[in-house]
Design a protein around this motif. Structure first.
Motif, mmCIF file in Angstrom:
data_model
loop_
_atom_site.group_PDB
_atom_site.id
_atom_site.type_symbol
_atom_site.label_atom_id
_atom_site.label_comp_id
_atom_site.label_asym_id
_atom_site.label_seq_id
_atom_site.Cartn_x
_atom_site.Cartn_y
_atom_site.Cartn_z
ATOM 1 N N ILE A 422 0.832 -1.202 0.000
ATOM 2 C CA ILE A 422 0.000 0.000 0.000
ATOM 3 C C ILE A 422 0.870 1.257 0.000
ATOM 4 O O ILE A 422 0.666 2.188 -0.782
ATOM 5 C CB ILE A 422 -0.935 0.005 1.233
ATOM 6 N N PHE A 423 1.883 1.279 0.858
ATOM 7 C CA PHE A 423 2.718 2.474 0.956
ATOM 8 C C PHE A 423 3.472 2.730 -0.353
ATOM 9 O O PHE A 423 3.582 3.864 -0.813
ATOM 10 C CB PHE A 423 3.694 2.342 2.131
ATOM 11 N N MET A 424 3.990 1.678 -0.956
ATOM 12 C CA MET A 424 4.712 1.830 -2.219
ATOM 13 C C MET A 424 3.770 2.245 -3.327
ATOM 14 O O MET A 424 4.059 3.115 -4.130
ATOM 15 C CB MET A 424 5.332 0.490 -2.613
ATOM 16 N N PHE A 425 2.602 1.606 -3.363
ATOM 17 C CA PHE A 425 1.631 1.835 -4.425
ATOM 18 C C PHE A 425 1.207 3.312 -4.469
ATOM 19 O O PHE A 425 1.225 3.945 -5.518
ATOM 20 C CB PHE A 425 0.420 0.929 -4.191
ATOM 21 N N CYS A 426 0.865 3.842 -3.285
ATOM 22 C CA CYS A 426 0.413 5.236 -3.242
ATOM 23 C C CYS A 426 1.513 6.162 -3.744
ATOM 24 O O CYS A 426 1.258 7.095 -4.513
ATOM 25 C CB CYS A 426 0.016 5.618 -1.822
ATOM 26 N N LEU A 427 2.729 5.902 -3.306
ATOM 27 C CA LEU A 427 3.841 6.773 -3.695
ATOM 28 C C LEU A 427 4.056 6.730 -5.206
ATOM 29 O O LEU A 427 4.117 7.769 -5.875
ATOM 30 C CB LEU A 427 5.113 6.313 -2.968
ATOM 31 N N VAL A 428 4.137 5.540 -5.751
ATOM 32 C CA VAL A 428 4.446 5.406 -7.180
ATOM 33 C C VAL A 428 3.292 5.925 -8.037
ATOM 34 O O VAL A 428 3.499 6.620 -9.034
ATOM 35 C CB VAL A 428 4.774 3.935 -7.529
ATOM 36 N N LEU A 429 2.075 5.640 -7.603
ATOM 37 C CA LEU A 429 0.915 6.107 -8.369
ATOM 38 C C LEU A 429 0.864 7.633 -8.388
ATOM 39 O O LEU A 429 0.678 8.255 -9.444
ATOM 40 C CB LEU A 429 -0.379 5.548 -7.762
ATOM 41 N N ALA A 430 1.054 8.240 -7.218
ATOM 42 C CA ALA A 430 1.017 9.705 -7.153
ATOM 43 C C ALA A 430 2.097 10.298 -8.048
ATOM 44 O O ALA A 430 1.849 11.252 -8.796
ATOM 45 C CB ALA A 430 1.198 10.168 -5.715
ATOM 46 N N ALA A 431 3.294 9.712 -7.992
ATOM 47 C CA ALA A 431 4.393 10.234 -8.810
ATOM 48 C C ALA A 431 4.058 10.122 -10.295
ATOM 49 O O ALA A 431 4.268 11.055 -11.070
ATOM 50 C CB ALA A 431 5.677 9.471 -8.505
ATOM 51 N N ASN A 432 3.501 8.995 -10.699
ATOM 52 C CA ASN A 432 3.169 8.808 -12.115
ATOM 53 C C ASN A 432 2.094 9.776 -12.582
ATOM 54 O O ASN A 432 2.220 10.389 -13.643
ATOM 55 C CB ASN A 432 2.706 7.371 -12.362
ATOM 56 N N LEU A 433 1.041 9.925 -11.799
ATOM 57 C CA LEU A 433 -0.054 10.811 -12.205
ATOM 58 C C LEU A 433 0.421 12.253 -12.291
ATOM 59 O O LEU A 433 0.099 12.979 -13.227
ATOM 60 C CB LEU A 433 -1.213 10.704 -11.200
ATOM 61 N N PHE A 434 1.235 12.637 -11.314
ATOM 62 C CA PHE A 434 1.708 14.011 -11.288
ATOM 63 C C PHE A 434 2.595 14.292 -12.503
ATOM 64 O O PHE A 434 2.455 15.299 -13.183
ATOM 65 C CB PHE A 434 2.475 14.265 -9.987
ATOM 66 N N SER A 435 3.485 13.380 -12.784
ATOM 67 C CA SER A 435 4.405 13.600 -13.906
ATOM 68 C C SER A 435 3.649 13.634 -15.226
ATOM 69 O O SER A 435 3.999 14.369 -16.141
ATOM 70 C CB SER A 435 5.435 12.500 -13.958
ATOM 71 N N ASP A 436 2.591 12.859 -15.301
ATOM 72 C CA ASP A 436 1.772 12.838 -16.499
ATOM 73 C C ASP A 436 1.257 14.239 -16.797
ATOM 74 O O ASP A 436 1.333 14.748 -17.916
ATOM 75 C CB ASP A 436 0.600 11.882 -16.244
#
Lengths: 449, 542
Positions: A422-436
């Motif tokens: 969960i902790f990794m998922f939230c971090l990576v997802l947020a980073a991907n969406l933001f960079s998009d």
């Protein structure tokens, strides 16, 4: 009690300072400010940015270390101090989230002398506490903090916009502000409620259970944030200058410079990355083992190992970006605006800075974010092989590595893996969406007007 | 009068993207054996029409009304599978860019044979024989051997011939030609147009000819329709169309397309730039150690001079080395031999002997305008920054920012833009506006000589006329000289005092515009002029 600066602490704070300075310089330009406003106009970007900020904040809290002489506990961070009730306690072994007893039965001699297999009660919980009452208290506290923070922010915005406090609040509520503040407030509210609830309940329960040696999994997960963020961010910091410098130099100067650089990265690329990292880490381990006098504490040793891992990861991961940048520079240097700049007698370095760098930034941005998630995952893989971060260091990789055995037992221990996931998922997802979003706004080619 | 049967009938065709109409109900018909020309500037919807007929529109576009009938059959009601049989077999299409229309990894013969095998179910042997026959028909020399060649081995004109052979393979009744000669040189264009006409005669083929070039229309069409912003504004027989254009837009298009015959009086002024026996050779490197195995002689002994305040037009086909001369003068490529003498403040300097540092003071005297307005401006910089770059780099004009801002606004107004445009980015402008920005950027350093490298060839005719007028008025105002590099003969009288004709790295003929246009001496110049469409030729000679 005295402040102690670990190597990685210095680097991460230095990076933050550099970013802040860069932000100040850049924000003077009207266009750049407008662009970043555009980035945050998207609700998704706003939510992602807040989530990222939250992670970074925790990582930064965990990057202020001090030594406590009187307690003799060695190095502690601010986060440790906040979570002291979790850091210091230790159960005997596994326990499930919110459990009152251990996960497995143990042999016990009862008062009447008989021996029985029983679930032993946990020592560091407070079963008397009412879950409802505690939750209510936690949510109330979260709401209070949120109200305060929102009020301060609203006051600031109303000052900037030169309207009354109430008018500003109404504008936010009706969604008439330029940036989606309503969404932002909602995200902050949710994060605060979740955090205060976890924090409050962590006094009475092991919210995410305990691991094999009885450590609290919530504490471990929170401590792992620093490792993940640091590996993601600092590796990029090591890799980026190398990739940019070599990639652009190869593309722009061509000839023998290009040949040498191409030779270098082709060679480096043909050595399996894990092998190279494993070799380097083993060498370093031996070196550290031979010189125990270099480090005053285990934390310092683990930190040095982390730094070294970051360095070696950076050294092996610049080739992909470098290759992309070389190709793009080759293309851009043939475009007429670069020719025009040369006709104006603009120097090579100004051409790089003004014409080439801004036009490859979108590639850099995409690569950095993709690498960020990749690096967080690479740490897990390397820990699995045993050449990752120090085993004493909290990291999602170590947690997942441990979960390998836990998943195989019967009954299954799932919470370690779940928490890390969960902790990794939230971090990576947020980073991907933001960079998009950033990419969409910053790349002029994707815009039509 | 005998009634000629219709092949294609388009009735009140409407296309929308979202709620925005792109085609606002156009109607026309193509009769048997006729060449019907659809003329318009970019964005007028002429290519959309052709794609709609083939039912190849992009997903986002929607046909919202109207009918397309091939003979009596409605194309819009066919299923995709039935349509597949119509494409290629009854209606074939050739495209603008022959380089990208052929598969680079397949032999050209096989690509044509594939069409035959799919549609006519010919055996591979029969298909091969048919392809060779087709190649001979479209004038590919040594057709039996060229069958096994790959696209990169053929020239642009030959690739277009292969495309035509492919279109003809299944003997369609209607050929849609979407700007088939725009990417070709004039001499090749003349040949391809001749070929299309000849095929029309032989096969009784109907051709829907889409183009932006009035000269080509005049050459080819039986009937003409003019499109503007998704509407047909005028439709007429060719003779009537050219003698009595009705719509003001058509009249303007024709006026812009026909070259202005305004030969100038040439005053003898001192030369600003003299190029003497200039040679630029590029080494060809091969093998592991990049040995030089030969040279491409891009420029091979060119001598010319540009007088102060005048324009020298440099004409030639693609690959003739005309752009390389411009780059050698700017020292963007190094000269292999010869001299480029520039008279700066009364002193003659040989540019080829200067190093970059010595060249710097001269950079402000010689500037350049590029062909492609889309790649000539850095997409990441605002217009203000783009124009400022030269001023700060070469230290021209005001030193403080406010002063420079004032100068930038002044320049923008001078080229017909607005001062507030300096905060915008290049992608917000049209092609013509970008070209004006390019001119403003060159003007910012107050040059004495501007090298114009095909500055109008990417622009529509009406925009081209405006840009040429701007260049002309700037020349009169500042007494600048231009080296005007172009492949388009029709604009030379409008801009140039003198003209030099280039072929394969050499200048074959040069002199006053009037003399060259009326009495060309060299066979190549004669050929170039003869290849120009009748419309242009008449206007130049008349």
């Amino acid at each position: 009690m005295s402040l102690t600066l670990l190597w990685t602490d210095g680097l991460i704070w230095g990076l933050i300072a550099a970013l802040a300075a860069w932000g100040r310089i850049v924000s003077r330009s009207v266009q750049v400010r407008r662009q970043w406003m555009q980035v945050f106009e998207s609700k998704v970007a706003m939510v992602s940015a807040i989530v990222l900020l939250f992670y970074v904040l925790l990582a930064l809290l965990d990057s202020i270390h001090f030594t406590q002489q009187e307690a003799g506990q060695g190095l502690q961070s601010v986060l440790d101090a906040l979570l002291a009730h979790l850091a210091t306690v230790q159960e005997r072994t596994y326990s499930a989230p919110f459990a009152l007893t251990e996960y497995n039965r143990t042999l016990q001699t009862l008062e009447d002398g008989t021996v029985a297999m029983l679930y032993q009660p946990l020592q560091h919980i407070n079963p008397a506490a009412s879950m409802l009452w505690e939750s209510g208290k936690a949510l109330l506290a979260g709401l209070l903090i949120f109200t305060l923070a929102t009020a301060v922010h609203l006051l600031w915005r109303s000052r900037v916009n030169d309207v009354s406090f109430v008018a500003q609040a109404r504008a936010v509520w009706q969604g008439r502000t330029q940036l989606p503040w309503k969404t932002a407030y909602l995200t902050v509210l949710l994060l605060l409620l979740a955090m205060s609830w976890l924090y409050q309940l962590s006094f009475s329960y092991h919210v995410l259970g305990t691991d094999k040696v009885g450590g609290d999994v919530l504490y471990e997960s929170l401590k792992s944030i620093r490792t993940g963020v640091l590996i993601g961010v600092l590796t990029t910091l090591v890799m980026l200058p190398v990739a940019l410098l070599l990639g652009i130099a190869a593309g722009l100067f061509k000839g023998w410079v290009d040949d040498v650089i191409q030779y270098l990265y082709t060679t480096l690329n043909s050595i399996p990355g894990v092998l190279l990292i494993a070799a380097a880490v083993l060498v370093m381990q031996v070196m550290i083992g031979n010189h125990p006098e270099w480090f005053s504490s285990t934390e310092e040793r683990a930190d040095m190992r982390l730094l070294f891992l970051v360095l070696i990861l950076g050294m092996t991961s610049w080739t992909g970006l470098c290759r992309l940048l070389r190709a793009e520079t080759l293309k851009i240097s043939q475009i007429e605006f670069v020719t025009a700049a040369r006709a104006f007698g603009v120097s090579r370095f100004t051409i790089i800075g003004r014409h080439i760098l801004p036009n490859v930034m979108h590639i850099v941005l995409i690569a950095v974010v993709l690498d960020f998630s990749g690096l967080v995952l690479a740490e897990a893989v390397l820990s699995y092989v045993g050449v990752g971060v120090d085993p004493t260091m909290h990291s999602w990789g170590n947690m997942i590595n441990q979960a390998r055995l836990e998943m195989a037992r019967e009954p299954m221990v799932w919470w370690s893996l779940f928490a890390a996931f969960i902790f990794m998922f939230c971090l990576v997802l947020a980073a991907n969406l933001f960079s998009d979003r950033v990419q969409r706004v910053l790349d002029p080619r994707s815009q039509t007007s | 009068m005998q009634v000629i049967p219709q092949v294609l009938q388009v009735e009140n065709l409407q296309i929308q993207v979202g709620e925005t109409p792109l085609l606002k109900g156009i109607s026309f018909e193509v009769r048997k054996g006729e060449i019907f020309a659809l003329v318009g500037e970019s964005g007028s919807g002429k290519s959309l029409t052709s794609l709609a007929i083939m039912r190849l529109l992009p997903e986002a576009l929607r046909i919202s009304g109207g009918r397309i009938n091939l003979h009596e059959q409605s194309l819009l009601t066919l299923t995709e599978q039935q349509m597949q049989a119509v494409r290629g077999k009854q209606v074939a299409m050739i495209f603008q860019e022959p380089m990208t229309s052929l598969n680079p990894v397949m032999k050209v013969g096989d690509q044509v044979a594939e069409v035959l095998r799919v549609h006519l179910r010919l055996s591979s042997k029969a298909a091969r024989a048919k392809v060779v026959a087709l190649f001979e028909e479209v004038g590919i020399p040594d057709a039996a051997n060229r069958y096994d060649w790959y696209p990169h081995q053929l020239s642009g004109g030959q690739k277009q011939r292969v495309m035509i052979a492919m279109a003809l393979a299944c003997e369609p009744e209607l050929l849609i030609a979407d700007e088939p000669t725009t990417a070709l040189d004039v001499t090749i264009q003349a040949q391809v147009l001749q070929l299309l006409k000849q095929i029309r005669e032989q096969r009784g083929l109907s051709i829907l000819f889409i183009t932006h070039d009035m000269g080509v229309v005049h050459e080819m069409a039986d009937r003409v329709a003019v499109m503007r912003q998704g509407e047909i504004v005028e439709q007429a027989d060719k003779a009537h169309f050219f003698s009595h254009p009705q719509h003001p837009y058509t009249q303007k298009l024709l006026a812009d397309a026909v070259p202005e015959r305004r030969y100038r009086q040439i005053e003898e002024t001192a030369a600003l730039l003299e190029v003497n026996d200039l040679k630029v050779h590029f080494p060809i490197k091969k093998g592991l150690f990049q040995r030089t195995v030969g040279y491409v002689k891009a420029v091979d002994g060119v001598t010319l001079e540009i007088p102060r305040g005048q324009t020298l037009a440099l004409v030639g086909e693609s690959g003739s080395g005309k752009s390389t001369i411009g780059q050698a003068i700017l020292k963007l490529v190094n000269a292999t031999g010869g001299k480029v003498s520039y008279r700066a403040d009364g002193v003659e300097v040989d540019l080829t002997r200067l190093n970059e540092k010595q060249m710097r003071p001269l950079r402000r005297k010689v500037q350049v305008i590029f062909q492609d307005p889309f790649s000539a401006l850095n997409p990441r910089m605002t217009i203000g920054e783009i124009i400022r770059e030269g001023m700060t780099s070469l230290k021209v004009g005001p030193k403080d920012r406010a002063g420079q801002d004032g100068r930038i606004e002044e320049l923008l107004m001078q080229v017909g833009l607005l001062p507030e445009h300096k905060y915008r980015y290049p992608h917000e402008f049209s092609g013509g506006q970008r070209q004006r920005i390019g001119i403003a950027r060159a003007l910012a350093v107050e040059p004495e000589l501007i090298i114009c490298d095909e500055p109008t060839s990417a622009l529509d005719v009406s925009v081209r006329a405006q840009v040429l007028a701007l260049l002309e008025s700037l020349q009169q105002q500042y007494q600048m000289s231009y080296l005007f590099i172009t492949h388009d003969l029709s604009i030379i009288p409008a801009i140039a005092h003198r003209v030099a004709v280039m072929q394969k790295g050499r200048i074959v003929e040069q002199g006053a515009v009037e003399a060259i246009m009326r009495r060309p001496q060299h066979p190549y110049t004669q050929q170039l002029l003869a290849s120009a469409p009748q419309l242009v030729r008449d206007a130049l000679a008349g």
